[in-house]
Design an enzyme around this catalytic site. Structure first.
Site, short mmCIF file in Angstrom:
data_model
loop_
_atom_site.label_atom_id
_atom_site.label_comp_id
_atom_site.label_asym_id
_atom_site.label_seq_id
_atom_site.Cartn_x
_atom_site.Cartn_y
_atom_site.Cartn_z
N ARG A 156 14.10 11.39 7.01
CA ARG A 156 13.22 11.11 5.88
C ARG A 156 13.87 11.44 4.54
O ARG A 156 13.68 10.73 3.55
CB ARG A 156 11.91 11.87 6.04
CG ARG A 156 11.09 11.37 7.23
CD ARG A 156 9.68 11.89 7.22
NE ARG A 156 8.89 11.31 8.29
CZ ARG A 156 7.59 11.54 8.47
NH1 ARG A 156 6.95 12.34 7.65
NH2 ARG A 156 6.95 10.97 9.47
N ASP A 166 -5.44 12.51 -0.49
CA ASP A 166 -4.18 12.80 0.20
C ASP A 166 -3.29 13.59 -0.74
O ASP A 166 -3.44 13.51 -1.97
CB ASP A 166 -3.48 11.49 0.62
CG ASP A 166 -2.47 11.72 1.74
OD1 ASP A 166 -2.84 11.56 2.91
OD2 ASP A 166 -1.32 12.09 1.44
#
Length: 292
Positions: A32, A141
């Protein structure tokens, strides 16, 4: 990624997001963060971590946390919670909130919005029953990047094909090239805001239904307790909390209880009984007092 940088990353994630990244997840971190390096034109993960460790690049630090906490989602994921909402919870709230004619729903850790829009589709399908009602859905979020995607309501063919029934696609989406745009009607039903589940949330008020699915599995026990301790007060007294299939509040939150009829559903626990003040003043008889 060096062992030192990986240890620093794990601590950073724990402090900023509550994510307990296991020691066996270095490959995931490297994958990532390599993508993040390419986006930012940073030559290597070592260079990236060196900048973050200096503590001067708060925006870059936030980008690292976002890259590691962005989790997979899809429309109508797992089906069961959405059937529960449609067949049980919605009917409950229609009866309980008949006077106020309001329904408030919170999708915590909403990622790119599929869960919130799935609920919006079910609400749209119950439009006749909800005529005259004020229905709102809040999606939150920690990642600002995924929230931008959620607000746009634009999804790829791959994302559309994962979990979305064809009748829902035809009714609620329009195609633009190789992308699909959700209808403005559903987009206006959902508000998206950036929020960390481990931070105070009193500004949101109370909700009839809270979805917080497949988030606690990434937390250690103390962090789960903290997250649930912040979520529970946001429930209305007759509210409902929906967790993921493998998640539970048992042993973690005394203010919540399992619903015995529905897996993954939790309710506010009744308040502990406190004896009346008058009874506390009473003392059991111990016989006649001695004369003096």
């Amino acid at each position: 990624m060096t062992e030192t940088d990986f240890a620093f990353l794990r601590l950073l994630l724990k402090q900023r997001s509550g994510l307990a990244l296991g020691p066996d997840k270095r490959y995931l971190a490297e994958s990532r963060l390599s993508i993040l390096c390419r986006r930012r034109n940073i030559e290597s993960i070592d260079a990236l971590m060196q900048q973050v460790r200096l503590g001067r690049h708060h925006e870059l630090e936030a980008a690292v946390v976002e890259a590691m906490t962005t989790n997979e989602t899809l429309f109508f994921r797992d089906n069961t919670p959405f059937n529960l909402f449609r067949d049980v919870l919605l009917s409950e709230k229609l009866a309980a909130n008949a006077a106020s004619r309001t329904l408030r729903i919170w999708c915590a850790a909403v990622s790119s919005g599929q869960e919130a829009y799935s609920l919006a589709m079910l609400i749209d399908g119950a439009a006749e029953r909800l005529a005259g009602w004020k229905v709102s859905i809040l999606g939150t979020d920690i990642s600002g990047e995924v929230l931008e995607k959620a607000r746009s309501g634009v999804y790829s063919q791959f994302e559309i094909q994962r979990g979305l029934p064809i009748q829902m696609l035809l009714r609620h989406f329009s195609q633009h090239g190789d992308k699909w745009q959700i209808s403005d009607r559903l987009r206006t039903m959902v508000e998206f805001r950036q929020h960390n589940l481990l931070e105070p949330n009193g500004q949101f008020g109370r909700f009839d239904i809270v979805f917080c699915r497949n988030v606690l599995i990434y937390f250690d026990v103390p962090t789960k307790e903290k997250a649930l301790g912040l979520l529970a007060p946001r429930l209305a007294p007759d509210g409902a909390l929906v967790l993921g299939a493998t998640e539970t509040v048992v042993g973690l939150a005394t203010t919540l209880r399992s619903d015995p009829q529905h897996r993954g559903l939790y309710r506010p626990a009744p308040p502990a009984h406190v004896p009346a003040a008058s009874s506390l003043l009473q003392r059991p008889s111990t016989g006649s007092a001695a004369a003096h």
